[in-house]
Motif scaffolding. Structure first.
Motif, PDB file in Angstrom:
ATOM      1  N   UNK A   1       0.812  -1.218   0.000  1.00 36.69           N
ATOM      2  CA  UNK A   1       0.000   0.000   0.000  1.00 36.69           C
ATOM      3  C   UNK A   1       0.845   1.267   0.000  1.00 36.69           C
ATOM      4  N   UNK A   2       2.165   1.113   0.130  1.00 35.02           N
ATOM      5  CA  UNK A   2       3.110   2.229   0.165  1.00 35.02           C
ATOM      6  C   UNK A   2       2.735   3.252   1.239  1.00 35.02           C
ATOM      7  N   UNK A   3       2.486   2.738   2.433  1.00 35.01           N
ATOM      8  CA  UNK A   3       2.146   3.607   3.559  1.00 35.01           C
ATOM      9  C   UNK A   3       2.622   2.966   4.859  1.00 35.01           C
ATOM     10  N   UNK A   4       2.679   3.793   5.901  1.00 33.79           N
ATOM     11  CA  UNK A   4       3.032   3.295   7.216  1.00 33.79           C
ATOM     12  C   UNK A   4       1.777   2.837   7.942  1.00 33.79           C
ATOM     13  N   UNK A   5       1.887   1.715   8.633  1.00 33.57           N
ATOM     14  CA  UNK A   5       0.790   1.191   9.433  1.00 33.57           C
ATOM     15  C   UNK A   5       1.323   0.865  10.823  1.00 33.57           C
ATOM     16  N   UNK A   6       0.509   1.095  11.821  1.00 35.14           N
ATOM     17  CA  UNK A   6       0.896   0.753  13.182  1.00 35.14           C
ATOM     18  C   UNK A   6       0.136  -0.501  13.578  1.00 35.14           C
ATOM     19  N   UNK A   7       0.888  -1.521  13.960  1.00 36.33           N
ATOM     20  CA  UNK A   7       0.279  -2.788  14.321  1.00 36.33           C
ATOM     21  C   UNK A   7       1.047  -3.424  15.470  1.00 36.33           C
ATOM     22  N   UNK A   8       0.491  -4.458  16.000  1.00 36.80           N
ATOM     23  CA  UNK A   8       1.084  -5.157  17.136  1.00 36.80           C
ATOM     24  C   UNK A   8       2.330  -5.928  16.699  1.00 36.80           C
ATOM     25  N   UNK A   9       3.379  -5.875  17.540  1.00 40.18           N
ATOM     26  CA  UNK A   9       4.592  -6.656  17.297  1.00 40.18           C
ATOM     27  C   UNK A   9       4.317  -8.084  17.750  1.00 40.18           C
ATOM     28  N   UNK A  10       4.453  -9.031  16.843  1.00 45.06           N
ATOM     29  CA  UNK A  10       4.196 -10.429  17.155  1.00 45.06           C
ATOM     30  C   UNK A  10       5.447 -11.166  17.606  1.00 45.06           C
ATOM     31  N   UNK A  11       6.606 -10.710  17.126  1.00 45.04           N
ATOM     32  CA  UNK A  11       7.842 -11.434  17.382  1.00 45.04           C
ATOM     33  C   UNK A  11       9.031 -10.493  17.273  1.00 45.04           C
TER      34      UNK A  11
END
Length: 58
Positions: free
Chosen positions: A10-20
């Motif tokens: 998507x050529x964008x920054x996303x904030x998500x949960x760190x899984x590992x």
């Protein structure tokens, strides 16, 4: 913990949960990274400094 990843599709920054928290070791150096997933299940990787990685790993 949440972290900002760059989504190449998507050529964008996303904030998500760190899984590992992972390391990649080469013959001469070690790289530190966080792994996550997008809402639709695609994998994300963000390379971080050793200090940030160690802080998250505690």
């Amino acid at each position: 913990m949440k972290h900002k990843f760059y989504d190449v599709k998507t050529k964008s920054h996303v904030e998500t949960e760190v899984l590992e928290c992972v390391t990649f070791t080469n013959a001469s150096r070690t790289s530190y990274a966080f792994k996550g997933k997008t809402a639709d299940g695609r994998s994300l990787t963000a390379f971080v400094s050793k200090a940030v990685w160690e802080k998250a790993n505690k």
